[in-house]
Motif scaffolding. Sequence first.
Motif, PDB file in Angstrom:
ATOM      1  N   ASP A  87      37.507  44.455  35.609  1.00  0.00           N
ATOM      2  CA  ASP A  87      38.336  43.404  35.015  1.00  0.00           C
ATOM      3  C   ASP A  87      38.170  42.132  35.836  1.00  0.00           C
ATOM      4  O   ASP A  87      38.754  41.989  36.907  1.00  0.00           O
ATOM      5  CB  ASP A  87      39.802  43.844  34.992  1.00  0.00           C
ATOM      6  N   HIS A  88      37.365  41.197  35.338  1.00  0.00           N
ATOM      7  CA  HIS A  88      37.105  39.959  36.066  1.00  0.00           C
ATOM      8  C   HIS A  88      38.285  38.997  36.028  1.00  0.00           C
ATOM      9  O   HIS A  88      38.263  37.984  36.735  1.00  0.00           O
ATOM     10  CB  HIS A  88      35.865  39.270  35.497  1.00  0.00           C
ATOM     11  N   LYS A 103      42.291  38.576  39.575  1.00  0.00           N
ATOM     12  CA  LYS A 103      41.906  37.793  40.746  1.00  0.00           C
ATOM     13  C   LYS A 103      42.239  38.508  42.053  1.00  0.00           C
ATOM     14  O   LYS A 103      41.497  38.413  43.031  1.00  0.00           O
ATOM     15  CB  LYS A 103      42.589  36.423  40.715  1.00  0.00           C
ATOM     16  N   ALA A 104      43.379  39.210  42.085  1.00  0.00           N
ATOM     17  CA  ALA A 104      43.764  39.908  43.316  1.00  0.00           C
ATOM     18  C   ALA A 104      42.727  40.980  43.667  1.00  0.00           C
ATOM     19  O   ALA A 104      42.340  41.134  44.832  1.00  0.00           O
ATOM     20  CB  ALA A 104      45.148  40.533  43.161  1.00  0.00           C
ATOM     21  N   SER A 105      42.269  41.725  42.655  1.00  0.00           N
ATOM     22  CA  SER A 105      41.248  42.739  42.879  1.00  0.00           C
ATOM     23  C   SER A 105      39.952  42.103  43.349  1.00  0.00           C
ATOM     24  O   SER A 105      39.302  42.607  44.295  1.00  0.00           O
ATOM     25  CB  SER A 105      41.010  43.540  41.600  1.00  0.00           C
ATOM     26  N   GLU A 131      27.703  49.748  36.481  1.00  0.00           N
ATOM     27  CA  GLU A 131      28.961  49.758  37.227  1.00  0.00           C
ATOM     28  C   GLU A 131      29.391  51.169  37.601  1.00  0.00           C
ATOM     29  O   GLU A 131      29.888  51.405  38.713  1.00  0.00           O
ATOM     30  CB  GLU A 131      30.055  49.062  36.405  1.00  0.00           C
ATOM     31  N   GLU A 132      29.220  52.129  36.699  1.00  0.00           N
ATOM     32  CA  GLU A 132      29.603  53.508  36.993  1.00  0.00           C
ATOM     33  C   GLU A 132      28.740  54.083  38.111  1.00  0.00           C
ATOM     34  O   GLU A 132      29.236  54.814  38.977  1.00  0.00           O
ATOM     35  CB  GLU A 132      29.500  54.368  35.729  1.00  0.00           C
ATOM     36  N   ASN A 169      34.299  45.847  41.344  1.00  0.00           N
ATOM     37  CA  ASN A 169      34.748  44.751  40.489  1.00  0.00           C
ATOM     38  C   ASN A 169      34.157  43.427  40.967  1.00  0.00           C
ATOM     39  O   ASN A 169      33.685  42.605  40.163  1.00  0.00           O
ATOM     40  CB  ASN A 169      36.274  44.696  40.493  1.00  0.00           C
ATOM     41  N   PHE A 170      34.166  43.212  42.291  1.00  0.00           N
ATOM     42  CA  PHE A 170      33.604  41.974  42.835  1.00  0.00           C
ATOM     43  C   PHE A 170      32.103  41.887  42.596  1.00  0.00           C
ATOM     44  O   PHE A 170      31.584  40.832  42.210  1.00  0.00           O
ATOM     45  CB  PHE A 170      33.896  41.866  44.333  1.00  0.00           C
TER      46      PHE A 170
END
Length: 252
Positions: A33-34, A37-39, A121-122, A209-210
Amino acid sequence: MKHVFLTLMLTLVSGMAAAAGGSGYPLDPIETDHSDKASLQRGAALYQNYCSGCHATGFQRYERVADDLGIPHDLMLDNLVFNKGAKIGDLMTNSMDAKEAKQWFGSAPPDLTLVSRVRGEEWLYTYLRSFYEDPKRPWGVNNKVFPDVGMPHALMELQGVQVDTCQGADPTARDPLTGDKMCGLVVDPKRKGSMTPEEFDLAMYDLTNFLSYSAEPMRTERQQLGIYVFLFLLVFLVFAYLLKREYWKDVH
Protein backbone atom coordinates in the motif's frame (compact mmCIF):
# COMPACT_ATOMS: atom_id res chain seq x y z
CA MET A 1 18.43 8.01 -21.36
CA LYS A 2 20.49 5.01 -20.24
CA HIS A 3 18.44 4.77 -17.03
CA VAL A 4 15.18 4.83 -18.99
CA PHE A 5 16.41 2.08 -21.32
CA LEU A 6 17.59 -0.09 -18.42
CA THR A 7 14.28 0.36 -16.61
CA LEU A 8 12.39 -0.69 -19.74
CA MET A 9 14.55 -3.76 -20.27
CA LEU A 10 14.25 -4.89 -16.66
CA THR A 11 10.50 -4.51 -16.84
CA LEU A 12 10.30 -6.55 -20.05
CA VAL A 13 12.32 -9.43 -18.62
CA SER A 14 10.75 -9.38 -15.15
CA GLY A 15 8.62 -12.46 -15.79
CA MET A 16 11.54 -14.49 -17.11
CA ALA A 17 13.83 -13.38 -14.29
CA ALA A 18 11.29 -14.29 -11.62
CA ALA A 19 10.79 -17.72 -13.13
CA ALA A 20 14.50 -18.35 -13.49
CA GLY A 21 15.23 -17.35 -9.88
CA GLY A 22 12.46 -19.44 -8.36
CA SER A 23 13.21 -22.33 -6.00
CA GLY A 24 9.69 -23.75 -5.80
CA TYR A 25 9.41 -22.69 -2.17
CA PRO A 26 5.86 -21.49 -1.39
CA LEU A 27 5.60 -17.69 -1.36
CA ASP A 28 3.62 -15.77 1.24
CA PRO A 29 0.95 -13.35 -0.03
CA ILE A 30 1.35 -9.61 0.47
CA GLU A 31 -0.67 -6.55 -0.54
CA THR A 32 1.52 -3.44 -0.57
CA ASP A 33 0.00 0.00 0.00
CA HIS A 34 1.91 3.03 -1.28
CA SER A 35 -0.58 5.38 0.38
CA ASP A 36 0.52 4.16 3.84
CA LYS A 37 3.14 6.84 4.52
CA ALA A 38 3.94 5.55 8.02
CA SER A 39 4.75 2.10 6.62
CA LEU A 40 6.88 3.59 3.84
CA GLN A 41 8.79 5.74 6.34
CA ARG A 42 9.53 2.74 8.54
CA GLY A 43 10.56 0.76 5.46
CA ALA A 44 12.88 3.55 4.32
CA ALA A 45 14.52 3.63 7.76
CA LEU A 46 15.02 -0.16 7.68
CA TYR A 47 16.43 -0.02 4.18
CA GLN A 48 18.87 2.78 4.90
CA ASN A 49 20.07 1.23 8.17
CA TYR A 50 20.34 -2.42 7.13
CA CYS A 51 20.51 -2.60 3.31
CA SER A 52 22.05 0.57 1.88
CA GLY A 53 25.56 -0.28 3.09
CA CYS A 54 25.78 -2.93 0.35
CA HIS A 55 22.85 -2.22 -1.98
CA ALA A 56 22.06 0.97 -3.84
CA THR A 57 18.72 2.20 -5.15
CA GLY A 58 20.45 4.20 -7.83
CA PHE A 59 17.34 5.15 -9.81
CA GLN A 60 15.86 6.99 -6.82
CA ARG A 61 16.81 10.35 -5.35
CA TYR A 62 16.82 11.23 -1.67
CA GLU A 63 14.73 14.31 -2.43
CA ARG A 64 12.02 12.38 -4.25
CA VAL A 65 11.77 9.83 -1.44
CA ALA A 66 11.63 12.55 1.21
CA ASP A 67 8.91 14.48 -0.62
CA ASP A 68 6.79 11.42 -1.42
CA LEU A 69 7.05 10.00 2.09
CA GLY A 70 6.49 13.32 3.87
CA ILE A 71 9.97 13.50 5.43
CA PRO A 72 11.51 16.98 5.88
CA HIS A 73 14.74 17.37 3.92
CA ASP A 74 16.88 18.20 6.94
CA LEU A 75 15.51 15.16 8.81
CA MET A 76 16.22 12.96 5.80
CA LEU A 77 19.81 14.20 5.52
CA ASP A 78 20.52 13.94 9.24
CA ASN A 79 19.03 10.48 9.83
CA LEU A 80 18.67 8.54 6.57
CA VAL A 81 21.57 9.64 4.37
CA PHE A 82 24.87 7.99 5.29
CA ASN A 83 26.99 8.84 2.24
CA LYS A 84 29.45 11.47 3.37
CA GLY A 85 28.90 14.76 1.58
CA ALA A 86 25.69 13.59 -0.14
CA LYS A 87 23.14 16.26 -1.07
CA ILE A 88 19.37 15.93 -0.94
CA GLY A 89 19.14 15.87 -4.74
CA ASP A 90 21.67 13.05 -5.17
CA LEU A 91 20.87 9.56 -6.37
CA MET A 92 20.64 6.91 -3.63
CA THR A 93 23.95 5.20 -4.38
CA ASN A 94 26.43 3.82 -1.86
CA SER A 95 30.17 3.96 -1.34
CA MET A 96 30.94 0.24 -1.56
CA ASP A 97 33.69 -0.52 -4.05
CA ALA A 98 32.41 -2.97 -6.68
CA LYS A 99 35.73 -4.86 -6.92
CA GLU A 100 35.94 -5.32 -3.16
CA ALA A 101 32.29 -6.36 -3.01
CA LYS A 102 32.89 -9.02 -5.67
CA GLN A 103 35.85 -10.32 -3.67
CA TRP A 104 33.80 -10.49 -0.45
CA PHE A 105 30.51 -11.84 -1.79
CA GLY A 106 31.46 -13.48 -5.09
CA SER A 107 29.57 -10.81 -7.04
CA ALA A 108 28.72 -7.17 -6.48
CA PRO A 109 25.43 -6.68 -4.55
CA PRO A 110 22.72 -5.71 -7.06
CA ASP A 111 20.89 -2.41 -7.20
CA LEU A 112 17.50 -2.87 -5.51
CA THR A 113 15.50 -0.07 -7.11
CA LEU A 114 13.55 -2.47 -9.32
CA VAL A 115 13.85 -5.69 -7.34
CA SER A 116 10.13 -5.89 -6.52
CA ARG A 117 9.26 -5.53 -10.21
CA VAL A 118 11.87 -8.04 -11.37
CA ARG A 119 11.34 -10.67 -8.67
CA GLY A 120 7.82 -9.87 -7.47
CA GLU A 121 6.57 -8.53 -4.15
CA GLU A 122 5.64 -11.95 -2.76
CA TRP A 123 9.08 -13.30 -3.65
CA LEU A 124 10.79 -10.37 -1.92
CA TYR A 125 8.61 -10.53 1.20
CA THR A 126 9.17 -14.28 1.59
CA TYR A 127 12.89 -14.01 0.83
CA LEU A 128 13.46 -11.44 3.58
CA ARG A 129 11.89 -13.79 6.13
CA SER A 130 13.40 -17.09 4.93
CA PHE A 131 17.03 -17.00 6.02
CA TYR A 132 18.03 -19.97 8.16
CA GLU A 133 21.17 -21.39 9.75
CA ASP A 134 23.37 -23.44 7.41
CA PRO A 135 26.94 -24.10 8.61
CA LYS A 136 27.89 -25.29 5.13
CA ARG A 137 27.52 -21.81 3.64
CA PRO A 138 30.33 -19.20 3.80
CA TRP A 139 28.22 -16.80 5.89
CA GLY A 140 26.62 -19.54 7.97
CA VAL A 141 23.14 -18.94 6.53
CA ASN A 142 21.09 -20.01 3.54
CA ASN A 143 17.73 -18.97 2.14
CA LYS A 144 14.72 -21.09 1.19
CA VAL A 145 13.64 -18.78 -1.62
CA PHE A 146 17.15 -18.18 -2.99
CA PRO A 147 19.19 -21.36 -2.31
CA ASP A 148 22.94 -20.87 -1.82
CA VAL A 149 22.49 -17.13 -1.44
CA GLY A 150 25.79 -15.26 -1.36
CA MET A 151 24.97 -12.68 1.30
CA PRO A 152 24.86 -12.71 5.11
CA HIS A 153 21.61 -12.34 7.00
CA ALA A 154 21.80 -8.57 7.54
CA LEU A 155 18.61 -8.54 9.63
CA MET A 156 19.61 -11.36 12.00
CA GLU A 157 19.81 -9.05 15.03
CA LEU A 158 16.13 -8.24 14.49
CA GLN A 159 14.83 -11.71 13.58
CA GLY A 160 17.21 -13.96 15.46
CA VAL A 161 18.62 -17.24 14.12
CA GLN A 162 16.10 -19.41 12.27
CA VAL A 163 16.52 -23.17 11.98
CA ASP A 164 14.95 -25.49 9.43
CA THR A 165 12.78 -28.14 11.12
CA CYS A 166 11.80 -29.80 7.84
CA GLN A 167 15.10 -31.57 7.13
CA GLY A 168 14.12 -32.30 3.55
CA ALA A 169 10.41 -32.83 4.25
CA ASP A 170 7.72 -31.03 2.28
CA PRO A 171 7.42 -27.49 3.75
CA THR A 172 3.81 -27.28 2.60
CA ALA A 173 2.69 -30.45 4.44
CA ARG A 174 -0.03 -29.85 7.04
CA ASP A 175 -1.50 -31.89 9.87
CA PRO A 176 -4.69 -33.53 8.50
CA LEU A 177 -6.51 -32.89 11.80
CA THR A 178 -5.43 -29.39 12.82
CA GLY A 179 -4.33 -27.94 9.49
CA ASP A 180 -1.10 -26.69 11.10
CA LYS A 181 2.18 -26.85 9.18
CA MET A 182 4.14 -30.01 9.92
CA CYS A 183 7.48 -28.22 9.74
CA GLY A 184 9.09 -24.97 8.69
CA LEU A 185 11.49 -22.24 9.76
CA VAL A 186 11.44 -21.34 13.45
CA VAL A 187 13.57 -18.99 15.54
CA ASP A 188 15.93 -20.78 17.92
CA PRO A 189 14.63 -19.94 21.44
CA LYS A 190 18.21 -19.49 22.65
CA ARG A 191 19.12 -17.07 19.84
CA LYS A 192 16.15 -14.76 19.56
CA GLY A 193 16.32 -11.37 17.91
CA SER A 194 15.22 -8.00 19.24
CA MET A 195 11.80 -8.45 17.58
CA THR A 196 9.10 -11.04 18.04
CA PRO A 197 8.20 -13.05 14.89
CA GLU A 198 5.06 -10.91 14.49
CA GLU A 199 7.04 -7.67 14.80
CA PHE A 200 9.63 -8.92 12.31
CA ASP A 201 6.96 -9.90 9.79
CA LEU A 202 5.50 -6.38 10.06
CA ALA A 203 8.94 -4.85 9.64
CA MET A 204 9.53 -6.93 6.50
CA TYR A 205 6.15 -5.82 5.19
CA ASP A 206 7.28 -2.22 5.65
CA LEU A 207 10.60 -2.91 3.92
CA THR A 208 8.87 -4.68 1.03
CA ASN A 209 6.37 -1.85 0.80
CA PHE A 210 9.21 0.68 0.53
CA LEU A 211 11.04 -1.31 -2.15
CA SER A 212 7.76 -1.71 -4.02
CA TYR A 213 7.36 2.07 -3.91
CA SER A 214 10.97 2.54 -5.08
CA ALA A 215 10.28 0.38 -8.12
CA GLU A 216 7.14 2.30 -9.06
CA PRO A 217 6.80 5.63 -7.19
CA MET A 218 4.00 6.78 -9.51
CA ARG A 219 1.75 3.75 -8.88
CA THR A 220 -0.76 5.54 -6.66
CA GLU A 221 -1.06 8.47 -9.09
CA ARG A 222 -1.34 6.04 -12.02
CA GLN A 223 -4.15 4.13 -10.34
CA GLN A 224 -6.02 7.35 -9.54
CA LEU A 225 -5.58 8.58 -13.11
CA GLY A 226 -6.90 5.26 -14.38
CA ILE A 227 -10.14 5.80 -12.45
CA TYR A 228 -10.59 9.25 -13.99
CA VAL A 229 -9.92 7.87 -17.47
CA PHE A 230 -12.46 5.09 -16.92
CA LEU A 231 -15.11 7.59 -15.76
CA PHE A 232 -14.39 9.79 -18.77
CA LEU A 233 -14.84 6.82 -21.10
CA LEU A 234 -18.16 5.99 -19.46
CA VAL A 235 -19.42 9.54 -19.98
CA PHE A 236 -18.06 9.55 -23.54
CA LEU A 237 -19.87 6.26 -24.21
CA VAL A 238 -23.20 7.85 -23.29
CA PHE A 239 -22.67 10.78 -25.69
CA ALA A 240 -21.35 8.47 -28.41
CA TYR A 241 -24.47 6.32 -28.12
CA LEU A 242 -26.78 9.34 -28.26
CA LEU A 243 -24.90 10.65 -31.31
CA LYS A 244 -25.10 7.28 -33.00
CA ARG A 245 -28.83 7.04 -32.35
CA GLU A 246 -29.37 10.55 -33.79
CA TYR A 247 -27.44 9.70 -36.97
CA TRP A 248 -29.23 6.38 -37.50
CA LYS A 249 -32.75 7.32 -36.48
CA ASP A 250 -33.96 7.71 -40.10
CA VAL A 251 -32.23 4.56 -41.37
CA HIS A 252 -34.66 1.65 -41.77
